[in-house]
Design a protein around this motif. Structure first.
Motif, PDB file in Angstrom:
ATOM      1  N   HIS A  17       0.888  -1.431  -0.108  1.00 17.05           N
ATOM      2  CA  HIS A  17       0.028   0.109  -0.052  1.00 17.05           C
ATOM      3  C   HIS A  17       0.711   1.277  -0.038  1.00 17.05           C
ATOM      4  O   HIS A  17       1.686   1.575   1.081  1.00 17.05           O
ATOM      5  CB  HIS A  17      -0.856  -0.040   1.377  1.00 17.05           C
ATOM      6  CG  HIS A  17      -1.975   0.981   1.483  1.00 17.05           C
ATOM      7  ND1 HIS A  17      -1.877   1.740   2.339  1.00 17.05           N
ATOM      8  CD2 HIS A  17      -2.808   1.589   0.577  1.00 17.05           C
ATOM      9  CE1 HIS A  17      -2.838   2.781   2.293  1.00 17.05           C
ATOM     10  NE2 HIS A  17      -3.537   2.620   1.075  1.00 17.05           N
ATOM     11  N   GLU A  44       0.826  -0.551  -4.755  1.00 16.54           N
ATOM     12  CA  GLU A  44      -0.375   0.487  -4.903  1.00 16.54           C
ATOM     13  C   GLU A  44       0.050   1.651  -4.999  1.00 16.54           C
ATOM     14  O   GLU A  44       1.103   2.403  -4.166  1.00 16.54           O
ATOM     15  CB  GLU A  44      -1.402   0.136  -3.816  1.00 16.54           C
ATOM     16  CG  GLU A  44      -2.701   0.895  -3.937  1.00 16.54           C
ATOM     17  CD  GLU A  44      -2.921   2.330  -3.283  1.00 16.54           C
ATOM     18  OE1 GLU A  44      -4.332   2.870  -3.139  1.00 16.54           O
ATOM     19  OE2 GLU A  44      -2.124   2.609  -2.562  1.00 16.54           O
ATOM     20  N   ASP A  46      -1.208   6.386  -5.659  1.00 16.06           N
ATOM     21  CA  ASP A  46      -2.176   7.364  -5.838  1.00 16.06           C
ATOM     22  C   ASP A  46      -1.939   8.295  -6.979  1.00 16.06           C
ATOM     23  O   ASP A  46      -0.612   8.950  -6.595  1.00 16.06           O
ATOM     24  CB  ASP A  46      -2.578   7.934  -4.437  1.00 16.06           C
ATOM     25  CG  ASP A  46      -2.919   7.176  -3.503  1.00 16.06           C
ATOM     26  OD1 ASP A  46      -4.085   6.686  -3.689  1.00 16.06           O
ATOM     27  OD2 ASP A  46      -2.222   6.634  -2.683  1.00 16.06           O
ATOM     28  N   HIS A  59      -0.958  11.038  -2.351  1.00 16.95           N
ATOM     29  CA  HIS A  59      -2.189  10.626  -1.753  1.00 16.95           C
ATOM     30  C   HIS A  59      -3.134  11.819  -1.558  1.00 16.95           C
ATOM     31  O   HIS A  59      -4.412  11.938  -2.106  1.00 16.95           O
ATOM     32  CB  HIS A  59      -2.174   9.798  -0.442  1.00 16.95           C
ATOM     33  CG  HIS A  59      -3.309   9.419  -0.097  1.00 16.95           C
ATOM     34  ND1 HIS A  59      -4.216  10.189   0.859  1.00 16.95           N
ATOM     35  CD2 HIS A  59      -4.067   8.264  -0.036  1.00 16.95           C
ATOM     36  CE1 HIS A  59      -5.289   9.718   1.139  1.00 16.95           C
ATOM     37  NE2 HIS A  59      -5.129   8.352   0.874  1.00 16.95           N
ATOM     38  N   GLU A 118      -4.621   3.980  -8.193  1.00 15.77           N
ATOM     39  CA  GLU A 118      -5.828   4.646  -8.081  1.00 15.77           C
ATOM     40  C   GLU A 118      -5.757   6.154  -8.186  1.00 15.77           C
ATOM     41  O   GLU A 118      -4.779   6.886  -8.250  1.00 15.77           O
ATOM     42  CB  GLU A 118      -5.837   4.779  -6.087  1.00 15.77           C
ATOM     43  CG  GLU A 118      -7.057   5.493  -5.946  1.00 15.77           C
ATOM     44  CD  GLU A 118      -7.379   5.516  -4.416  1.00 15.77           C
ATOM     45  OE1 GLU A 118      -6.639   5.044  -3.541  1.00 15.77           O
ATOM     46  OE2 GLU A 118      -8.345   6.120  -4.083  1.00 15.77           O
ATOM     47  N   LYS A 120      -6.800   9.606  -7.680  1.00 16.43           N
ATOM     48  CA  LYS A 120      -7.254  10.309  -6.688  1.00 16.43           C
ATOM     49  C   LYS A 120      -7.918  11.678  -6.749  1.00 16.43           C
ATOM     50  O   LYS A 120      -7.659  12.456  -7.788  1.00 16.43           O
ATOM     51  CB  LYS A 120      -6.096  10.493  -5.739  1.00 16.43           C
ATOM     52  CG  LYS A 120      -6.186  10.608  -4.256  1.00 16.43           C
ATOM     53  CD  LYS A 120      -6.678   9.064  -3.886  1.00 16.43           C
ATOM     54  CE  LYS A 120      -7.008   9.047  -2.226  1.00 16.43           C
ATOM     55  NZ  LYS A 120      -7.472   7.591  -1.877  1.00 16.43           N
TER      56      LYS A 120
HETATM   57 CA    CA Z   1      -4.643   4.609  -2.568  1.00 21.28          CA
END
Ligand code: CA
Ligand code: G3P
Length: 250
Positions: A17, A44, A46, A59, A118, A120
């Protein structure tokens, strides 16, 4: 990492993460390099856009928590973002770690580790999904062998990306149990390959529904060893964790 969830033949995928947020400043190259060293299956990250429309990896919608600056990400140019220190807040030894570009991370990961991306705050960034697709194509990371997944809490962002680059699997992040109801899952199954809920929302019933609809489930975020046995017993396909070694049975 060789772990199984007890109910499936496939290995459970270990997803580092924000890189390895437990061991290095989140969403920095130091964290991503550590994810590779720790033999995670995916990392992972962002993504957002700079003021001059470049894809950057961070993030929060501001730089305040994770750098020595104070501003909205969207109000800073790439050069301004790159001038910030994104490492010292975590530990002095990481001083000078910059905010990465997505391209840097893709170049590092290609052929070495899967990437779970991801989108964001996509409502802040019109065109984010097209920029992402262009960057994946530029690095040949849209090819199946590279194991890229794109996810978001924003279902419209997921659908926009899917329409642009259907060959890359997409996932929906879930923080509300209502989205795990059978009728909602049937809607998601029209386009999503993954349903990725907060840990506390995962039930055996939800896992069974998700699997029956042909999707996979990667819950988030494991930050304690004690939750690992129970989450694996639910038959999940992957686990998103700040500490990839908590999932290791090597
Ligand atoms: Ca994330
Ligand atoms: O990948 C799941 C997780 O990253 C979603 O939450 O806030 O850490 O982006 P957050």
């Amino acid at each position: 990492m060789a772990i199984t969830n007890g109910t499936q033949v496939d290995r459970v995928q270990v997803v580092a993460h924000r890189g390895t947020a437990g061991y290095a400043p989140e969403n920095t190259m130091a964290a991503f390099e550590r994810a590779i060293q720790m033999n995670a299956d995916y990392l992972e990250l962002d993504i957002q856009l700079s003021k001059d429309n470049e894809l950057v990896v961070i993030h929060d919608s501001t730089v305040d928590r994770t750098t020595n600056g104070s501003a909205a990400v969207k109000d800073l140019t790439l050069e301004e973002l790159r001038g910030l220190d994104a490492g010292s807040w975590f530990l002095e030894e990481f001083k000078g770690q910059p905010i990465p570009t997505l391209g840097e991370v893709l170049a590092l990961c290609r052929g070495r580790i899967g990437v779970l991306i991801e989108t964001k705050w996509p409502y802040l960034y019109p065109g984010l999904e097209q920029k992402l697709a262009d960057e994946l194509a530029a690095y040949q990371m849209h090819l199946p062998a590279e194991r890229v997944i794109v996810q978001s809490f924003d279902q419209d962002s997921v659908k926009r990306f899917r329409a642009i680059m259907p060959e890359v699997p997409v996932g929906v992040l879930v923080e509300n149990a209502a989205l795990l109801a059978e009728d909602k899952l049937m809607e998601l199954a029209n386009y999503a390959a993954y349903v990725n809920p907060a840990l506390e929302l995962v039930t055996a019933e939800a896992v069974a529904h998700i699997h029956s609809l042909g999707m996979k489930i990667f819950p988030w975020t494991v930050r304690s060893r004690s939750v690992v046995p129970s989450i694996l017993a639910l038959g999940v396909d992957g686990v998103i964790t700040d500490y990839p070694d908590y999932l290791s049975q090597d």
